[in-house]
Design an enzyme around this catalytic site. Structure first.
Site, mmCIF file in Angstrom:
data_model
loop_
_atom_site.group_PDB
_atom_site.id
_atom_site.type_symbol
_atom_site.label_atom_id
_atom_site.label_comp_id
_atom_site.label_asym_id
_atom_site.label_seq_id
_atom_site.Cartn_x
_atom_site.Cartn_y
_atom_site.Cartn_z
ATOM 1 N N ARG A 64 0.838 -1.196 0.000
ATOM 2 C CA ARG A 64 0.000 0.000 0.000
ATOM 3 C C ARG A 64 0.884 1.262 0.000
ATOM 4 O O ARG A 64 0.600 2.241 -0.694
ATOM 5 C CB ARG A 64 -0.883 -0.027 1.252
ATOM 6 C CG ARG A 64 -2.114 0.828 1.175
ATOM 7 C CD ARG A 64 -2.921 0.707 2.448
ATOM 8 N NE ARG A 64 -3.637 -0.538 2.630
ATOM 9 C CZ ARG A 64 -4.730 -0.906 1.968
ATOM 10 N NH1 ARG A 64 -5.244 -0.128 1.047
ATOM 11 N NH2 ARG A 64 -5.318 -2.055 2.224
ATOM 12 N N ASN A 106 -12.649 14.154 1.296
ATOM 13 C CA ASN A 106 -13.371 12.995 0.768
ATOM 14 C C ASN A 106 -14.864 13.317 0.801
ATOM 15 O O ASN A 106 -15.318 14.099 1.633
ATOM 16 C CB ASN A 106 -13.101 11.766 1.636
ATOM 17 C CG ASN A 106 -13.818 10.534 1.121
ATOM 18 O OD1 ASN A 106 -13.768 10.227 -0.073
ATOM 19 N ND2 ASN A 106 -14.506 9.825 2.011
ATOM 20 N N HIS A 108 -18.623 11.370 1.077
ATOM 21 C CA HIS A 108 -19.234 10.088 1.434
ATOM 22 C C HIS A 108 -20.753 10.272 1.372
ATOM 23 O O HIS A 108 -21.278 11.280 1.852
ATOM 24 C CB HIS A 108 -18.795 9.684 2.844
ATOM 25 C CG HIS A 108 -19.336 8.353 3.265
ATOM 26 N ND1 HIS A 108 -18.829 7.168 2.776
ATOM 27 C CD2 HIS A 108 -20.348 8.018 4.094
ATOM 28 C CE1 HIS A 108 -19.513 6.162 3.297
ATOM 29 N NE2 HIS A 108 -20.434 6.647 4.101
ATOM 30 N N ALA A 172 -27.283 15.840 -4.723
ATOM 31 C CA ALA A 172 -26.853 16.722 -3.623
ATOM 32 C C ALA A 172 -25.325 16.761 -3.530
ATOM 33 O O ALA A 172 -24.741 17.820 -3.265
ATOM 34 C CB ALA A 172 -27.455 16.233 -2.306
ATOM 35 N N GLU A 173 -24.680 15.618 -3.742
ATOM 36 C CA GLU A 173 -23.207 15.581 -3.702
ATOM 37 C C GLU A 173 -22.611 16.571 -4.703
ATOM 38 O O GLU A 173 -21.610 17.231 -4.425
ATOM 39 C CB GLU A 173 -22.708 14.171 -4.044
ATOM 40 C CG GLU A 173 -23.011 13.131 -2.990
ATOM 41 C CD GLU A 173 -22.444 11.762 -3.367
ATOM 42 O OE1 GLU A 173 -21.261 11.671 -3.718
ATOM 43 O OE2 GLU A 173 -23.208 10.780 -3.322
HETATM 44 C C1 GRF Z 1 -20.241 8.910 -4.667
HETATM 45 O O1 GRF Z 1 -21.508 8.507 -4.220
HETATM 46 C C2 GRF Z 1 -19.346 9.254 -3.526
HETATM 47 O O2 GRF Z 1 -20.025 9.812 -2.437
HETATM 48 C C3 GRF Z 1 -18.795 7.913 -3.125
HETATM 49 O O3 GRF Z 1 -18.614 7.230 -4.337
HETATM 50 C C4 GRF Z 1 -19.486 7.758 -5.327
HETATM 51 C C5 GRF Z 1 -18.640 8.216 -6.451
HETATM 52 O O4 GRF Z 1 -19.378 8.605 -7.590
HETATM 53 N N1 GRF Z 1 -17.590 8.079 -2.351
HETATM 54 P P1 GRF Z 1 -18.633 9.382 -8.777
HETATM 55 O O5 GRF Z 1 -17.479 8.497 -9.237
HETATM 56 O O6 GRF Z 1 -18.163 10.689 -8.264
HETATM 57 O O7 GRF Z 1 -19.666 9.517 -9.854
#
Ligand code: GRF
Length: 215
Positions: A64, A106, A108, A172-173
Site C-alpha cells: 500500500r 473525501n 461520502h 446533492a453531492e
Molecule cells: C459517490 O456517491 C461518492 O459519495 C462515493 O462514491 C461515489 C462516487 O461517484 N464516495 P462518482 O465516481 O463521483 O460519480
C-alpha cells in the site's frame, strides 16, 4: 489552490468540481486526475478537458505504501496543494494520510458519522431512517472519519430503491462538493481541534445545505 483528484470510477463528483472550478473567481483549479482503474469513466472526462491524467494501478505495487508513494509523486509533480477523493475506492496508508493531513478531502454518501463504509444506501433503507445525505470531510486514517466541512440533507422516501436514493443523494453531492472545496480553497474553512470552523460571509449563506422535500 491547485487540486489533485483521486478517482476509481464514474467521476461524476470530479466532473461537478471541474465545472465549478471553471467559474470565474472560483478559488481552486484541478491540475491532475489519478485513477487506480484504467477503465474509470472519469479519466475520459479529464482527458476531454485537457487535464493531466495518470492510471496508477494498486495491482502493480507490492505494498500500500509503494502504491501511495507513486500517487504522491504525481500529485507533487503536478503542483497539487490539496487532494479531493472523488469515488476513490482504496484505503490510504497512514503515511500518505499524515503527509496530506488537512489537505485532503473525501465525499461520502451519508450523514457521517452514520453509515460509514460500503453499501451505504442499502443500509440506510434497511435502517428505516427518514433523512440521509452526503458529507465532505477532511481525511483521517480511519475510513470515513475526519473533520466535517459540509453536509447536505436528503429525504429517504417511501418505496425508495437503492438506485433512486443513490441518484437523489448524488445530485446533492454535486452541489455539496464544489461548495466544500470553495470553503477550503478560499481559506474560509479550517480545522481547529478536529472540527472545521467556517469564517466569513460565505459561512452565513452557504454553511449547512438542505435539500428540500419534493412535496
Ligand atoms: C459517490 O456517491 C461518492 O459519495 C462515493 O462514491 C461515489 C462516487 O461517484 N464516495 P462518482 O465516481 O463521483 O460519480
Amino acid at each position: 489552490m491547485k487540486v489533485g483528484i483521486l478517482i476509481s470510477g464514474r467521476g461524476s463528483n470530479f466532473e461537478a468540481l471541474l465545472t465549478a472550478t471553471r467559474e470565474p473567481g472560483y478559488p481552486a483549479e484541478i491540475v491532475v486526475v489519478i485513477s487506480n482503474k484504467a477503465d474509470a469513466a472519469g479519466l475520459a472526462i479529464a482527458k476531454a478537458a485537457g487535464i493531466e491524467t495518470h492510471v496508477i494501478s494498486h495491482k502493480d505495487y507490492e505494498t500500500r505504501e509503494a502504491f501511495d508513494a507513486a500517487m504522491d509523486e504525481k500529485l507533487v509533480a503536478a503542483g497539487a496543494e490539496l487532494i479531493c477523493n472523488a469515488g476513490f475506492m482504496r484505503i490510504l496508508s497512514d503515511g500518505f494520510v499524515a503527509k496530506w493531513r488537512d489537505r485532503q478531502l473525501n465525499i461520502h454518501p451519508s450523514l457521517l458519522p452514520a453509515f460509514k463504509g460500503l453499501h451505504v444506501h442499502q443500509r440506510t433503507i434497511d435502517a428505516g431512517v427518514r433523512i440521509t445525505g452526503a458529507t465532505v470531510h477532511f481525511v483521517r486514517a480511519e475510513m470515513d472519519e475526519g473533520p466535517i466541512v459540509a453536509q447536505a440533507a436528503v429525504p429517504v422516501l417511501p418505496g425508495d430503491t437503492v438506485e433512486a436514493l443513490a441518484d437523489r443523494v448524488l445530485a446533492a453531492e454535486h452541489v455539496l462538493y464544489p461548495l466544500a472545496l470553495r470553503l477550503v480553497a478560499s481559506g474560509a474553512a479550517r480545522v481547529s481541534g478536529e472540527k472545521v470552523i467556517i469564517q466569513g460571509e460565505v459561512a452565513a449563506t452557504d454553511g449547512p445545505l438542505f435539500v428540500p422535500l419534493p412535496l
